[in-house]
Scaffold this motif. Structure first.
Motif, PDB file in Angstrom:
ATOM      1  N   ASN A 113       0.841  -1.193   0.000  1.00 61.24           N
ATOM      2  CA  ASN A 113       0.000   0.000   0.000  1.00 61.24           C
ATOM      3  C   ASN A 113       0.886   1.257   0.000  1.00 61.24           C
ATOM      4  O   ASN A 113       1.706   1.444   0.900  1.00 61.24           O
ATOM      5  N   PRO A 114       0.729   2.146  -0.991  1.00 60.17           N
ATOM      6  CA  PRO A 114       1.607   3.338  -1.038  1.00 60.17           C
ATOM      7  C   PRO A 114       1.407   4.283   0.133  1.00 60.17           C
ATOM      8  O   PRO A 114       2.289   5.108   0.403  1.00 60.17           O
ATOM      9  N   LEU A 115       0.293   4.201   0.827  1.00 56.91           N
ATOM     10  CA  LEU A 115       0.063   5.091   1.960  1.00 56.91           C
ATOM     11  C   LEU A 115       0.860   4.690   3.195  1.00 56.91           C
ATOM     12  O   LEU A 115       0.964   5.473   4.142  1.00 56.91           O
ATOM     13  N   LEU A 116       1.412   3.491   3.226  1.00 55.57           N
ATOM     14  CA  LEU A 116       2.158   3.012   4.384  1.00 55.57           C
ATOM     15  C   LEU A 116       3.593   3.524   4.342  1.00 55.57           C
ATOM     16  O   LEU A 116       4.219   3.589   3.270  1.00 55.57           O
ATOM     17  N   LEU A 117       4.105   3.896   5.513  1.00 55.22           N
ATOM     18  CA  LEU A 117       5.492   4.332   5.643  1.00 55.22           C
ATOM     19  C   LEU A 117       6.390   3.108   5.766  1.00 55.22           C
ATOM     20  O   LEU A 117       6.162   2.241   6.604  1.00 55.22           O
ATOM     21  N   ARG A 118       7.425   3.029   4.933  1.00 48.84           N
ATOM     22  CA  ARG A 118       8.317   1.879   4.913  1.00 48.84           C
ATOM     23  C   ARG A 118       9.653   2.241   5.556  1.00 48.84           C
ATOM     24  O   ARG A 118      10.235   3.279   5.260  1.00 48.84           O
ATOM     25  N   ARG A 119      10.115   1.317   6.427  1.00 46.22           N
ATOM     26  CA  ARG A 119      11.438   1.455   7.034  1.00 46.22           C
ATOM     27  C   ARG A 119      12.215   0.177   6.767  1.00 46.22           C
ATOM     28  O   ARG A 119      11.807  -0.911   7.194  1.00 46.22           O
ATOM     29  N   ARG A 120      13.322   0.323   6.068  1.00 46.13           N
ATOM     30  CA  ARG A 120      14.116  -0.847   5.722  1.00 46.13           C
ATOM     31  C   ARG A 120      14.995  -1.249   6.905  1.00 46.13           C
ATOM     32  O   ARG A 120      15.645  -0.403   7.533  1.00 46.13           O
ATOM     33  N   VAL A 121      15.031  -2.551   7.192  1.00 45.73           N
ATOM     34  CA  VAL A 121      15.815  -3.096   8.303  1.00 45.73           C
ATOM     35  C   VAL A 121      16.658  -4.249   7.777  1.00 45.73           C
ATOM     36  O   VAL A 121      16.170  -5.100   7.014  1.00 45.73           O
ATOM     37  N   ASP A 122      17.915  -4.278   8.181  1.00 44.59           N
ATOM     38  CA  ASP A 122      18.822  -5.358   7.803  1.00 44.59           C
ATOM     39  C   ASP A 122      18.685  -6.477   8.831  1.00 44.59           C
ATOM     40  O   ASP A 122      18.983  -6.297  10.012  1.00 44.59           O
ATOM     41  N   VAL A 123      18.242  -7.657   8.396  1.00 44.87           N
ATOM     42  CA  VAL A 123      18.032  -8.790   9.305  1.00 44.87           C
ATOM     43  C   VAL A 123      19.087  -9.875   9.108  1.00 44.87           C
ATOM     44  O   VAL A 123      18.935 -10.987   9.617  1.00 44.87           O
ATOM     45  N   ARG A 124      20.171  -9.581   8.414  1.00 43.02           N
ATOM     46  CA  ARG A 124      21.230 -10.558   8.233  1.00 43.02           C
ATOM     47  C   ARG A 124      22.089 -10.661   9.486  1.00 43.02           C
ATOM     48  O   ARG A 124      22.042  -9.813  10.379  1.00 43.02           O
ATOM     49  N   LEU A 125      22.869 -11.732   9.543  1.00 40.88           N
ATOM     50  CA  LEU A 125      23.835 -11.888  10.627  1.00 40.88           C
ATOM     51  C   LEU A 125      24.948 -10.873  10.438  1.00 40.88           C
ATOM     52  O   LEU A 125      25.606 -10.839   9.395  1.00 40.88           O
ATOM     53  N   ARG A 126      25.176 -10.065  11.461  1.00 44.73           N
ATOM     54  CA  ARG A 126      26.120  -8.967  11.345  1.00 44.73           C
ATOM     55  C   ARG A 126      27.153  -9.051  12.465  1.00 44.73           C
ATOM     56  O   ARG A 126      26.928  -9.704  13.506  1.00 44.73           O
TER      57      ARG A 126
END
Length: 391
Positions: free
Chosen positions: A207-220
């Motif tokens: 949905n374009p109305l939703l605010l997206r926050r990218r999160v890195d879920v890899r092993l770091r």
């Protein structure tokens, strides 16, 4: 031998006879309670308290008094309740997080749906332009008379409404297209409220109305700068650690703290000040014990914010600049003393072996004085030889 007896009251009923104060018919008979001792006769207990007769049967129960505990865990009397030895060293409570703030999958659609909606919107705009007769010259030449006949009406309210609907459909279709990547996730929110997490890969429609926050879920892994620490003796150290971690709950890691990476660094720094670190040159067991304690402590502190810590390994341990010179001299002195002890032990063993062999083979016959002199000379000779040739 005389036995002392107390006087018996006159109104005591004889055994087996009717009592003066017997209850009327139909009433429950009160049991007779007697006191038996060596120096007294049988005295009914109820005769001692005739002014305040008690009920027929009274059951005594332990009284339970409820005390309201205050904030410090004490009762109203101000005296602390007894606690076990484990509760004496109470650790600070883990911060509470909103129980509803837990990662859950968001509702998304396949990307084909968004592409189809966008194409439908584009087709609707083209059809509305043909209807209103505002097609470009190239399209008018291709369509010919049909385009001129359809455009007789011009742009009116109906055409503008059709433009708005087709344009909105195209924007929503193409604007919601997103590409999911392995090891990445999106935390979606609508007007400040958490709406779910997207961990899927491939072409998606969100949905374009939703605010997206990218999160890195890899092993770091993260290697920090040297931080303050101390060993078991309280000597100041500078320790650089390697932290292996990953984001387990994207909702808490993104919304419960401002920056989960900064929070992780702060937890590592606090753990180094609370756990003694093995000094340089310590045994492998001490290093492993300190590593396990650091990992457990940091994992407990970061678990409420959705960060999972696998290992906290000290990779560089050195003394602080203010004590580095003194500890270096101390270590050199310890190594020198250890070397001298090993050299002296080997010299003594060599002298003992030499004297024993000379005596047992009958090469020399020595008394106590001569034996002592020989041991002294051999010791000096062996020590001089060790000093010239080295260890």
């Amino acid at each position: 031998m005389t036995t002392t007896t107390s006087p018996i009251p006159e109104n005591i009923p004889e055994p087996g006879g009717p009592a003066d104060d017997a209850p009327p018919d139909g009433a429950a008979a009160r049991p007779v309670r007697l006191i038996h001792t060596e120096s007294t006769t049988e005295i009914p207990v109820h005769l001692l308290f005739r002014d305040a007769p008690e009920p027929a049967s009274v059951r005594l129960r332990p009284a339970v008094v409820a005390r309201r505990a205050d904030e410090g865990g004490q009762g109203t009397g101000g005296r602390p309740r007894p606690r076990g030895p484990a509760a004496e060293r109470a650790r600070p409570a883990v911060p509470r997080i909103d129980p509803e703030l837990v990662e859950r999958p968001a509702r998304v659609l396949p990307g084909v749906v968004g592409v189809f909606a966008g194409l439908c919107g584009a087709a609707g705009c083209a059809a509305t332009s043909w209807w209103a007769g505002v097609l470009p010259p190239v399209a008018a030449e291709v369509l010919g008379p049909a385009a001129a006949h359809a455009g007789a009406g011009g742009l009116g309210p109906a055409q503008w409404a059709a433009y708005a609907g087709a344009g909105a459909l195209g924007l929503f279709g193409f604007g919601g297209l997103a590409r999911g990547r392995t090891g990445r996730a999106w935390v979606l929110g609508l007007f400040g409220r958490y709406r779910g997490t997207v961990r899927r890969t491939g072409l998606l429609w969100v949905n374009p109305l939703l605010l997206r926050r990218r999160v890195d879920v890899r092993l770091r892994h993260w290697r920090g700068e040297p931080m303050q620490a101390a060993d078991r003796s309280g000597v100041a150290l500078r320790v650089a650690v390697l932290v292996v971690w990953r984001v387990r709950d994207t909702a808490r890691a993104t919304l419960s703290v401002e920056d989960h990476e900064s929070y992780l660094r702060a937890c590592v720094e606090a753990a180094l000040l609370r756990v003694p670190v093995a000094a340089p040159g310590a045994s492998r067991g001490s290093v492993d014990s300190a590593q396990d304690a650091l990992t457990r402590l940091v994992a407990e502190d970061t678990a409420p914010v959705g960060v999972e810590v696998f290992a906290v390994r000290p990779v560089r341990v050195e003394y602080a600049p203010e004590v580095a010179a003194a500890m270096h001299r101390r270590r050199i002195a310890a190594l020198d003393a250890q070397h001298r002890a090993s050299v002296l032990g080997s010299v003594v063993d060599s002298v003992e072996d030499t004297v024993t062999r000379l005596t047992m083979r009958g090469l020399v016959e020595l008394d106590d004085y001569e034996r002592k002199a020989l041991v002294k000379d051999l010791t000096v000779a062996f020590c001089a030889g060790r000093g010239e040739t080295g260890p």
